[in-house]
Design a protein around this motif. Structure first.
Motif, PDB file in Angstrom:
ATOM      1  N   ARG A  71      -1.458   2.581   6.266  1.00  0.00           N
ATOM      2  CA  ARG A  71      -1.219   3.829   5.539  1.00  0.00           C
ATOM      3  C   ARG A  71      -0.723   4.933   6.478  1.00  0.00           C
ATOM      4  N   ASP A 111       0.859  -1.185   0.000  1.00  0.00           N
ATOM      5  CA  ASP A 111       0.000   0.000   0.000  1.00  0.00           C
ATOM      6  C   ASP A 111       0.897   1.238   0.000  1.00  0.00           C
ATOM      7  N   TRP A 142      -3.866  -0.870  -5.248  1.00  0.00           N
ATOM      8  CA  TRP A 142      -5.057  -0.185  -5.744  1.00  0.00           C
ATOM      9  C   TRP A 142      -5.436  -0.576  -7.166  1.00  0.00           C
ATOM     10  N   ALA A 191      -2.282   7.613  -1.149  1.00  0.00           N
ATOM     11  CA  ALA A 191      -3.461   6.800  -1.433  1.00  0.00           C
ATOM     12  C   ALA A 191      -4.707   7.673  -1.599  1.00  0.00           C
TER      13      ALA A 191
END
Length: 233
Positions: free
Chosen positions: A166, A140, A186, A146
């Motif tokens: 995150r 991530d 993602w 993000a």
């Protein structure tokens, strides 16, 4: 650390147990370059969703080809991936590249985020380093990256929730300000500059070849033989 040679390296996005597709991406990239390439899969390889035959095939492939490595994603069962040949442990620094796996959104109640204790340990050791990594590769991305990807790609009707992973990656960003940060998770190809850091998210099954300041080796062994790849903050 003496100046590291930049090594052309294949980065591979999430493949979700598509073993044949993963092998094909490597073959295509190596044919295009006309040489063998080290590779890094950024997680969601599919450990825990492979058939027994595929598990044997994957293990044999990485034992024979130690230049091909992978991170842990939220679609990888920790008990199967940790210690597997080719696995890049959370917090490993190889050359000037830091590797950080894991994310929320696990399958079947797997605990696929790092523990708070492990996150704190890595942050503390990074704070004590005299020479900081210049590249981060993670599953991530930091919360701010993000969120920007989430908005740019129209992935939801509201703001992106904060996850433990995150938030931790945002702490790492604030600590080391790397030049480059590559992540997956993602399933969208995306790039942006945030402060000093260029971010690049890999799309689903995307293959991207970039020069990295590291020395690939047999990283799958429990005790790493190469001193340049043995620091795990």
């Amino acid at each position: 650390m003496s100046e590291l040679q930049m090594v052309e390296t294949l980065l591979i996005g999430d493949t979700h147990a598509d073993v044949d597709g993963y092998f094909s991406l490597i073959s295509q990239a190596e044919r295009a370059r006309g040489k063998a390439l080290p590779s890094i899969h950024v997680g969601d390889y599919g450990f825990g969703s492979l058939s027994p035959a595929e598990e044997r095939q994957v293990e044999r492939f990485h034992r024979i080809n130690p230049r091909h490595c992978f991170l842990r994603g939220n679609h990888d069962r920790p008990s199967l991936i940790q210690g597997a040949p080719g696995y890049l442990n959370d917090g490993l620094i190889c050359g000037s590249v830091l590797f950080l796996g894991g994310a929320d959104g696990a399958l079947r109640n797997w605990q696929t985020e790092m523990s708070p204790e492990r996150m704190a340990e890595i942050s503390t050791r990074l704070s004590d380093l005299g020479e900081l990594p210049t590249v981060v590769i993670s599953h991530d991305g930091p919360q701010e990256a993000a969120e920007l990807l989430f908005a740019d790609r129209g992935l939801g009707g509201g703001p992106l929730a904060v996850s433990r992973t995150r938030a931790f990656l945002s702490e790492v960003l604030a600590l080391i300000h790397p030049q480059l940060w590559i992540f997956g998770h993602w399933h969208h190809a995306w790039a942006a500059q945030i402060g000093d850091t260029h971010f690049r998210a890999l799309g689903f099954a995307e293959a991207l070849t970039v020069p990295l300041p590291w020395i690939p080796g047999d990283l799958g062994k429990p005790k790493l033989a190469r001193p340049d790849c043995s620091r795990s903050p």
